[in-house]
Design an enzyme around this catalytic site. Structure first.
Site, PDB file in Angstrom:
ATOM      1  N   SER A 157      -3.816  -8.653  -0.665  1.00 50.54           N
ATOM      2  CA  SER A 157      -3.685  -7.219  -0.441  1.00 50.54           C
ATOM      3  C   SER A 157      -4.720  -6.804   0.599  1.00 50.54           C
ATOM      4  O   SER A 157      -5.914  -6.975   0.385  1.00 50.54           O
ATOM      5  CB  SER A 157      -3.922  -6.482  -1.765  1.00 50.54           C
ATOM      6  OG  SER A 157      -4.015  -5.093  -1.554  1.00 50.54           O
ATOM      7  N   LYS A 183       0.439  -8.004   1.593  1.00 48.70           N
ATOM      8  CA  LYS A 183       0.630  -6.595   1.223  1.00 48.70           C
ATOM      9  C   LYS A 183      -0.332  -5.779   2.054  1.00 48.70           C
ATOM     10  O   LYS A 183      -1.505  -6.145   2.175  1.00 48.70           O
ATOM     11  CB  LYS A 183       0.349  -6.428  -0.270  1.00 48.70           C
ATOM     12  CG  LYS A 183      -0.037  -5.028  -0.740  1.00 48.70           C
ATOM     13  CD  LYS A 183      -0.028  -4.955  -2.264  1.00 48.70           C
ATOM     14  CE  LYS A 183      -1.089  -4.010  -2.800  1.00 48.70           C
ATOM     15  NZ  LYS A 183      -1.096  -3.985  -4.293  1.00 48.70           N
ATOM     16  N   LYS A 210      -1.862  -1.804   2.810  1.00 48.67           N
ATOM     17  CA  LYS A 210      -2.002  -0.450   2.291  1.00 48.67           C
ATOM     18  C   LYS A 210      -1.497   0.499   3.360  1.00 48.67           C
ATOM     19  O   LYS A 210      -1.794   0.322   4.561  1.00 48.67           O
ATOM     20  CB  LYS A 210      -3.470  -0.162   1.993  1.00 48.67           C
ATOM     21  CG  LYS A 210      -4.030  -0.995   0.852  1.00 48.67           C
ATOM     22  CD  LYS A 210      -3.435  -0.568  -0.478  1.00 48.67           C
ATOM     23  CE  LYS A 210      -4.113  -1.266  -1.638  1.00 48.67           C
ATOM     24  NZ  LYS A 210      -3.555  -0.799  -2.933  1.00 48.67           N
ATOM     25  N   ASP A 220       1.880  -0.788   0.053  1.00 46.37           N
ATOM     26  CA  ASP A 220       1.406  -0.063  -1.139  1.00 46.37           C
ATOM     27  C   ASP A 220       0.785   1.245  -0.682  1.00 46.37           C
ATOM     28  O   ASP A 220      -0.179   1.252   0.089  1.00 46.37           O
ATOM     29  CB  ASP A 220       0.365  -0.922  -1.886  1.00 46.37           C
ATOM     30  CG  ASP A 220      -0.136  -0.281  -3.181  1.00 46.37           C
ATOM     31  OD1 ASP A 220       0.335   0.826  -3.530  1.00 46.37           O
ATOM     32  OD2 ASP A 220      -0.999  -0.895  -3.841  1.00 46.37           O
ATOM     33  N   GLU A 231       5.375  -0.256  -2.907  1.00 44.80           N
ATOM     34  CA  GLU A 231       4.632  -0.042  -4.154  1.00 44.80           C
ATOM     35  C   GLU A 231       4.087   1.383  -4.222  1.00 44.80           C
ATOM     36  O   GLU A 231       3.472   1.863  -3.271  1.00 44.80           O
ATOM     37  CB  GLU A 231       3.483  -1.063  -4.225  1.00 44.80           C
ATOM     38  CG  GLU A 231       2.638  -0.971  -5.483  1.00 44.80           C
ATOM     39  CD  GLU A 231       1.524  -2.029  -5.530  1.00 44.80           C
ATOM     40  OE1 GLU A 231       1.576  -3.011  -4.754  1.00 44.80           O
ATOM     41  OE2 GLU A 231       0.597  -1.866  -6.338  1.00 44.80           O
ATOM     42  N   ASP A 252       3.053   0.935  -9.869  1.00 45.72           N
ATOM     43  CA  ASP A 252       1.726   0.506 -10.288  1.00 45.72           C
ATOM     44  C   ASP A 252       1.157   1.647 -11.141  1.00 45.72           C
ATOM     45  O   ASP A 252       1.372   1.693 -12.367  1.00 45.72           O
ATOM     46  CB  ASP A 252       0.889   0.202  -9.021  1.00 45.72           C
ATOM     47  CG  ASP A 252      -0.568  -0.145  -9.271  1.00 45.72           C
ATOM     48  OD1 ASP A 252      -1.019  -0.061 -10.424  1.00 45.72           O
ATOM     49  OD2 ASP A 252      -1.301  -0.482  -8.303  1.00 45.72           O
ATOM     50  N   LYS A 267      -0.983  -4.802 -14.268  1.00 48.13           N
ATOM     51  CA  LYS A 267      -2.425  -5.067 -14.265  1.00 48.13           C
ATOM     52  C   LYS A 267      -2.890  -4.895 -15.695  1.00 48.13           C
ATOM     53  O   LYS A 267      -2.733  -3.799 -16.255  1.00 48.13           O
ATOM     54  CB  LYS A 267      -3.167  -4.034 -13.412  1.00 48.13           C
ATOM     55  CG  LYS A 267      -2.863  -4.058 -11.937  1.00 48.13           C
ATOM     56  CD  LYS A 267      -3.612  -2.934 -11.218  1.00 48.13           C
ATOM     57  CE  LYS A 267      -3.255  -2.936  -9.742  1.00 48.13           C
ATOM     58  NZ  LYS A 267      -3.810  -1.768  -9.036  1.00 48.13           N
ATOM     59  N   GLY A 316      -4.041  -6.468  -8.929  1.00 53.76           N
ATOM     60  CA  GLY A 316      -5.471  -6.714  -9.063  1.00 53.76           C
ATOM     61  C   GLY A 316      -6.273  -5.453  -8.851  1.00 53.76           C
ATOM     62  O   GLY A 316      -5.765  -4.451  -8.330  1.00 53.76           O
TER      63      GLY A 316
HETATM   64  O1  OSB Z   1      -3.221  -0.351  -5.812  1.00 51.33           O
HETATM   65  O2  OSB Z   1      -3.015  -2.416  -6.148  1.00 51.33           O
HETATM   66  C1  OSB Z   1      -3.747  -1.457  -5.937  1.00 51.33           C
HETATM   67  C2  OSB Z   1      -7.384  -2.587  -5.525  1.00 51.33           C
HETATM   68  C3  OSB Z   1      -8.049  -1.561  -6.199  1.00 51.33           C
HETATM   69  C4  OSB Z   1      -7.318  -0.533  -6.723  1.00 51.33           C
HETATM   70  C5  OSB Z   1      -5.930  -0.502  -6.588  1.00 51.33           C
HETATM   71  C6  OSB Z   1      -5.259  -1.521  -5.945  1.00 51.33           C
HETATM   72  C7  OSB Z   1      -6.010  -2.576  -5.379  1.00 51.33           C
HETATM   73  C8  OSB Z   1      -5.412  -3.660  -4.610  1.00 51.33           C
HETATM   74  C9  OSB Z   1      -6.215  -4.943  -4.475  1.00 51.33           C
HETATM   75  O3  OSB Z   1      -4.367  -3.585  -3.995  1.00 51.33           O
HETATM   76  C10 OSB Z   1      -5.648  -6.070  -5.235  1.00 51.33           C
HETATM   77  C11 OSB Z   1      -6.649  -7.202  -5.389  1.00 51.33           C
HETATM   78  O4  OSB Z   1      -6.703  -8.043  -4.499  1.00 51.33           O
HETATM   79  O5  OSB Z   1      -7.386  -7.225  -6.398  1.00 51.33           O
HETATM   80 MG    MG Z   2      -1.138  -0.710  -6.130  1.00 54.41          MG
END
Ligand code: OSB
Ligand code: MG
Length: 371
Positions: free
Chosen positions: A136, A162, A164, A189, A214, A239, A263, A291
Site C-alpha cells: 500500500s 495499492k 492512496k 484506496d 477501496e 474497509d 483488519k 493493515g
Molecule cells: O486504509 O488501509 C488503510 C494504513 C493506516 C490506516 C489505514 C490504512 C492503511 C494502509 C496501510 O493502507 C496498509 C499497511 O501496509 O499496513
Molecule cells: Mg483502507
C-alpha cells in the site's frame, strides 16, 4: 485454559522509513499499544494499532489506553479463559473500541498457542503456508516519485500495488500508472474522501481495469456505496464502513461491497475476523487482510489470519523492511521472490519478541498484577 496473572500495556513509537500519507493525514512515527498477557508459564502478545489522531477511526492510542486501564484490565486480570471468544464475551458491555479489545484478544491467541504448542494460524484453522503480499503506497509529492516507488516494489516481487487517492490525486495518477504498467494488479484506496457527487471520477476510474476501489465514500456509509456499486463495474471493497458482523450483513444485503478488507484491529479481534471470513466465503465474497502499519507483533497475527482459505486476494501485509529499520520480532517478516510471506509454524505468533528493542521503542508502560 489459562489464568491471566499479569497484564502489561506499553505505548511504543516506531519511526517509519518513509512517511505514509493518506486522504486523512500523514504519519511519520507509528504509535501502537503492545499488550502482554501473562499466564503461569508463558506471555502472549497482541497489538492495538490505534494512532495519534481520530482520523481513520475514532480510536487513538490515548482513548485505547483509557479503555484498557479502566475497563478491559479489570475484566481480564485474574480471570480464566478457555478461548479468545470467551475473552470478547467478558468485554461485551464495552461498546466499540475494537482496537483496544484486539490488543487483548490477540495476546490471548498467542498465549493459548504457546501453551498448546500450536501456531495461531493453526488454531484459527489456517490452510496456507505462504500468504500473498501486496503493498500500500501513500500519496507522494509528485507522480514521478510514485512511479519510481511502484517500480521498486514490483522489482522486489510484491504481487499487487495499492495507491492512496484523494480529490486531485486520482484519475490522472491512475492514467499515468496504467501507461507505464499496463498489466499490473492495481487498486486504489480513498479512505472515504469522496461523495456520490464525484460520480464522474468513478466513471473515469472504472475504465482502468482496477482490481477494486477501496472505501470511496464516507466511513459510516453503506447506502451510498450500494448506489455507487450499481453504477460501476469495478468491485467496491469496504474497509472503514465494516467494523462489526452486523455492518457486514447490512452491507451484503444492500449490495454495498463485492470484496471485503478484513483488519483484525478494526473489527475487534481475530475471532470476529474469522466469523466475517466465513460469512463472506459462504456468499462468494473474496476477502483480503488489510493493515495498519503494524509492528511485527500485529503483523504476525495478520499473517496468521490471512492463512484462512477465503483470503483470495493479495494482502496489505508487506515485509518488515517496507515499514521499519528494525522490527521488534525475530526473524522479521521478509518477502519471498515470488511475492509471498511465509506463515510462521512455531507456537503462538511463531516469531520471537526482541525484548531489548521493544524496550527501546517503549514510551510508557504500566503493569497490572493480580491482587
Ligand atoms: O486504509 O488501509 C488503510 C494504513 C493506516 C490506516 C489505514 C490504512 C492503511 C494502509 C496501510 O493502507 C496498509 C499497511 O501496509 O499496513
Ligand atoms: Mg483502507
Amino acid at each position: 485454559m489459562v489464568e491471566i496473572r499479569k497484564v502489561r500495556i506499553r505505548l511504543v513509537e516506531m519511526k517509519l522509513k518513509v512517511p505514509f500519507e493518506t486522504s486523512f493525514g500523514r504519519t511519520h512515527v507509528r504509535k501502537a499499544i503492545i499488550v502482554e498477557l501473562e499466564g503461569e508459564s508463558e506471555v502472549g502478545y497482541g497489538e492495538c494499532p490505534a494512532g495519534e489522531d481520530p482520523f481513520y477511526s475514532y480510536e487513538t492510542w490515548a482513548t485505547a489506553w483509557h479503555i484498557m486501564e479502566d475497563f478491559i484490565v479489570p475484566r481480564v486480570l485474574g480471570r480464566e479463559f478457555h478461548t479468545p471468544e470467551e475473552l470478547l464475551q467478558a468485554l461485551k458491555r464495552i461498546r466499540g473500541h475494537n482496537m483496544a479489545k484486539t490488543g487483548f484478544e490477540e495476546a490471548l491467541w498467542d498465549l493459548l498457542g504457546k501453551l498448546e504448542g500450536k501456531s495461531v494460524a493453526k488454531l484459527l484453522g489456517g490452510v496456507k503456508s505462504k500468504i500473498e503480499s501486496g503493498v500500500s503506497i501513500g500519496i507522494k509529492k509528485d507522480i514521478e516519485t510514485l512511479l519510481r516507488t511502484i517500480g521498486d516494489y514490483l522489482d522486489k516481487g510484491y504481487r499487487r500495488i495499492k495507491i492512496k487517492i484523494k480529490p486531485g490525486w486520482d484519475v490522472e495518477v491512475v492514467r499515468r500508472i496504467r501507461s507505464e504498467f499496463p498489466k499490473i494488479p492495481l487498486m486504489v484506496d480513498a479512505n472515504g474522501a469522496y461523495t456520490l457527487d464525484d460520480m464522474p471520477v468513478f466513471k473515469e476510474l472504472d475504465r482502468f481495469g482496477l482490481m477494486m476501489i477501496e472505501q470511496p465514500l464516507s466511513y459510516d456509509d453503506l447506502v451510498d456505496h450500494a448506489e455507487l456499486q450499481s453504477k460501476v463495474r469495478t468491485p467496491i471493497c469496504l474497509d472503514e464502513s465494516i467494523s462489526s458482523v452486523s455492518d457486514l450483513k447490512a452491507g451484503l444485503k444492500l449490495g454495498s461491497l463485492r470484496i471485503l478488507n478484513i483488519k483484525p484491529a478494526r473489527v475487534g479481534g481475530l475471532s470476529v475476523a474469522r466469523v466475517m471470513h466465513d460469512i463472506c466465503a459462504e456468499k462468494g465474497i473474496p476477502v483480503w487482510c488489510g493493515g495498519m502499519l503494524e509492528t511485527g507483533i500485529g503483523r504476525a497475527h495478520n499473517v496468521a489470519l490471512a492463512s484462512l482459505p477465503n483470503f483470495k486476494l493479495p494482502n496489505d501485509i508487506s515485509a518488515s523492511d517496507r515499514y521499519y529499520e528494525q522490527d521488534i520480532v525475530e526473524p522479521p517478516f521478509t518477502l519471498n521472490p515470488d511475492g509471498t510471506i511465509d506463515v510462521p509454524k512455531g507456537p503462538g505468533i511463531g516469531v520471537e519478541v526482541l525484548h531489548e528493542v521493544l524496550e527501546r521503542y517503549t514510551k510508557k508502560d504500566k503493569l497490572f498484577v493480580r491482587g
